[in-house]
Design a protein around this motif. Sequence first.
Motif, short mmCIF file in Angstrom:
data_model
loop_
_atom_site.label_atom_id
_atom_site.label_comp_id
_atom_site.label_asym_id
_atom_site.label_seq_id
_atom_site.Cartn_x
_atom_site.Cartn_y
_atom_site.Cartn_z
N ILE A 144 -5.53 -34.84 29.52
CA ILE A 144 -5.32 -33.99 28.22
C ILE A 144 -3.86 -34.48 27.76
O ILE A 144 -2.89 -34.37 28.78
CB ILE A 144 -5.05 -32.58 28.83
CG1 ILE A 144 -6.38 -31.95 29.40
CG2 ILE A 144 -4.50 -31.57 27.59
CD1 ILE A 144 -6.49 -30.61 29.95
N VAL B 181 -0.40 -33.66 26.23
CA VAL B 181 0.53 -32.34 25.64
C VAL B 181 1.51 -33.10 24.68
O VAL B 181 2.36 -33.94 24.84
CB VAL B 181 1.33 -32.17 26.92
CG1 VAL B 181 2.00 -30.72 26.51
CG2 VAL B 181 0.10 -31.59 27.87
N THR C 299 1.12 -28.15 21.68
CA THR C 299 -0.25 -28.13 21.66
C THR C 299 -0.83 -29.08 22.74
O THR C 299 -0.28 -30.24 23.03
CB THR C 299 -0.53 -28.42 20.23
OG1 THR C 299 -0.16 -29.68 19.71
CG2 THR C 299 0.02 -27.35 19.24
N ARG C 300 -2.02 -28.89 23.08
CA ARG C 300 -2.58 -29.71 23.91
C ARG C 300 -4.06 -30.12 23.40
O ARG C 300 -4.71 -29.50 22.63
CB ARG C 300 -3.13 -28.94 25.35
CG ARG C 300 -1.61 -28.42 25.92
CD ARG C 300 -2.18 -27.12 26.91
NE ARG C 300 -3.25 -27.27 27.74
CZ ARG C 300 -3.06 -27.86 28.84
NH1 ARG C 300 -1.74 -28.14 29.40
NH2 ARG C 300 -4.41 -27.72 29.55
N GLN C 301 -4.43 -31.35 23.58
CA GLN C 301 -5.48 -32.07 23.06
C GLN C 301 -6.43 -32.84 23.91
O GLN C 301 -5.88 -33.73 24.65
CB GLN C 301 -5.23 -33.07 21.77
CG GLN C 301 -6.36 -33.75 21.23
CD GLN C 301 -7.49 -33.04 20.76
OE1 GLN C 301 -7.03 -32.33 19.93
NE2 GLN C 301 -8.70 -33.09 21.09
N MET C 302 -7.68 -32.67 24.25
CA MET C 302 -8.72 -33.39 25.16
C MET C 302 -8.51 -34.94 24.65
O MET C 302 -8.64 -35.15 23.58
CB MET C 302 -9.85 -32.96 24.98
CG MET C 302 -10.13 -31.65 25.77
SD MET C 302 -9.95 -31.90 27.83
CE MET C 302 -11.18 -33.15 27.90
N ARG D 51 -4.51 -28.02 35.83
CA ARG D 51 -4.22 -28.74 34.45
C ARG D 51 -3.72 -27.88 33.42
O ARG D 51 -3.46 -28.22 32.35
CB ARG D 51 -5.40 -29.62 33.89
CG ARG D 51 -5.80 -30.70 34.72
CD ARG D 51 -4.71 -31.77 34.80
NE ARG D 51 -5.06 -32.80 35.50
CZ ARG D 51 -4.22 -33.19 36.86
NH1 ARG D 51 -3.57 -32.00 37.18
NH2 ARG D 51 -4.57 -33.77 37.75
N VAL E 189 -5.26 -25.29 31.82
CA VAL E 189 -6.25 -24.72 30.74
C VAL E 189 -6.38 -23.34 31.16
O VAL E 189 -6.12 -22.64 32.20
CB VAL E 189 -7.68 -25.33 31.26
CG1 VAL E 189 -8.95 -24.68 30.21
CG2 VAL E 189 -7.74 -27.05 30.79
N SER F 216 -11.29 -23.71 23.54
CA SER F 216 -10.41 -23.45 24.60
C SER F 216 -9.18 -22.90 23.94
O SER F 216 -8.57 -23.45 22.78
CB SER F 216 -9.90 -24.28 25.55
OG SER F 216 -8.63 -24.17 26.39
N ASN G 272 -6.13 -22.97 24.49
CA ASN G 272 -5.01 -23.69 24.58
C ASN G 272 -5.17 -25.15 24.62
O ASN G 272 -4.17 -25.70 24.99
CB ASN G 272 -3.98 -23.11 25.64
CG ASN G 272 -4.41 -23.35 27.05
OD1 ASN G 272 -5.67 -23.97 27.38
ND2 ASN G 272 -3.62 -23.64 28.14
N THR G 273 -6.33 -25.64 24.56
CA THR G 273 -6.60 -27.01 24.85
C THR G 273 -7.59 -27.42 23.54
O THR G 273 -8.93 -27.26 23.90
CB THR G 273 -7.11 -27.38 26.19
OG1 THR G 273 -6.29 -26.74 27.28
CG2 THR G 273 -7.20 -28.98 26.34
N LYS G 274 -7.25 -27.93 22.81
CA LYS G 274 -8.10 -28.47 21.45
C LYS G 274 -8.93 -29.36 22.04
O LYS G 274 -8.84 -30.44 22.87
CB LYS G 274 -7.13 -29.03 20.55
CG LYS G 274 -6.34 -28.09 19.87
CD LYS G 274 -6.92 -26.91 19.17
CE LYS G 274 -7.70 -27.51 17.78
NZ LYS G 274 -8.31 -26.32 16.82
#
Length: 542
Positions: free
Chosen positions: A237, A239, A244-247, A281, A283, A498, A500-502
């Motif tokens: 992930i 950050v 912002t958080r992105q897979m 992590r 999520v 999610s 908080n996790t794009k």
Amino acid sequence: MLRLTDLKLPLNHPPEALRAAVLAKLGVPSSDLVRFAVFKRAHDARKKSAIALIYSVDAEVKNEAAVLAKAKNDPHIRPTPDMEYRAVTHAPAGLKLRPIVIGTGPCGLFAALILAQMGFRPLILERGKVVRERTKDTWGLWRRSVLNPESNVQFGEGGAGTFSDGKLHSQIKDPRYLGRKVLTEFVTAGAPEDILTEAKPHIGTFRLVTMVERLRETIEKLGGEYRFSARVDDFDIEVRADGTRQMRGVVLASGEKIAADHVVLAVGHSARDTFEMLHARGVAIEAKPFSIGFRIEHPQSLIDRARFGPAAGNPILGAADYKLVHHASNGRDVYSFCMCPGGTVVAATSEEGRVATNGMSQYSRNERNANAGIVVGINPSDYPGGALAGIAFQRQWEERAFAAGGGTYAAPGQRVGDFLRGEASSTLGDVVPSYKPGVTPTDLASCLPDYAIEAIREALPAFAKQIHGFAMEDAVLTGVETRTSSPIRITRDANFESTNTKGLYPAGEGAGFAGGILSAGVDGIKVAEALAMEVVARTTAA
């Protein structure tokens, strides 16, 4: 086409009676009825001496507009809705990263299928084995008390739904008829066509195995790729500076890293290690209500007589089911869960040193016993301690059951009469429990919280007022039923991502958004569509 609903006929009506009822409802001569077909059939057994069949029928008539005009105030005559499924988009050319689907239960299967049908060539990761090998491992626990923690009732191709009654009905709102898409794909994969017309369709384990294999073949022909024994142990992930958080990918247990910006998480309600990893992590996860209790078994013939009276055994009705609810005086709700007519109670644990039960039926539903979970509602306030506290709560009672059963994966059991009197069972009676590898007679009071025991003791006699014999002396309770639904919810937004996790799409039962095969399949379709639309929008913007 016109859809006619609520057409009632006697149970043993002659075949021509349905056509006559359609004509009478439409108010047209026989020559104006071009054709008709049954859309759904249910039964009404509230009056055991006069059980009725209730039909919904699609009919084609010569002057549809005139019939609709005449029936404008009749809610049971309406145009047949368009139920055909249409893809919402298609994969853009030159797509660099394939979407990943984690899990091959009903939700993951349909997420993968829809993505494949739209041209996205998904990569499907399953921690367990292909369904045939998984079946052998599952029987290893049932027959030899040997548990494979990665290949069992919970983990492997097809998910937990493969070893169940194969129920295919749901009470979810479904304005787009996505449930019809699920049923249609199942029929294409080998399910009996009557699942399209029965109000409460089911398939059964043996047929589900073949269907799961055929769905895999379809997905692979469309460019999808499966990897088995491929447990996901970590997420990559990114950050960003703005928080912002992105897979960016997943990490397998083997250490292999697979890049991906879009991941469907459809791991099922027993992927406790995955939930722990997600929480570590960062999520977004929250605790949610679920239920715990026991499995109860009666002779199926008793349930048939109680529900159908003189019509018990009628092949149209099949094996009777039930749905029961009791509001206990201590404030707890007790209800029947996952009722399996003519089925068996099965060992459903996925962790060593713990016992969990579930119910299963074959398509024929012709085993001697009926079984159902009798469960009590649990709220996060019952297990304070954070988002994952429900997992520890479930494990506590599964460990108690393992010990009470003798520490061999045998389940603790008790005759209902002894349970109601608060006495330990030393032997079992006329109802032979179906759970394998075996049942140890004992006192189940130590296997659930006191408030749950109290509520179930109050509920069983109350249920006997609805189903005569329900609290019979020799009926058997087997413990414990803890995995009614996920103890957590992986929160998501209106776009199914999610919160908080794009790029992470929590889906199905494990994420807390479905309950049962049909609703999980529908959720998989919705998530796949949302993921596809986001990919296309991002590609277009670039």
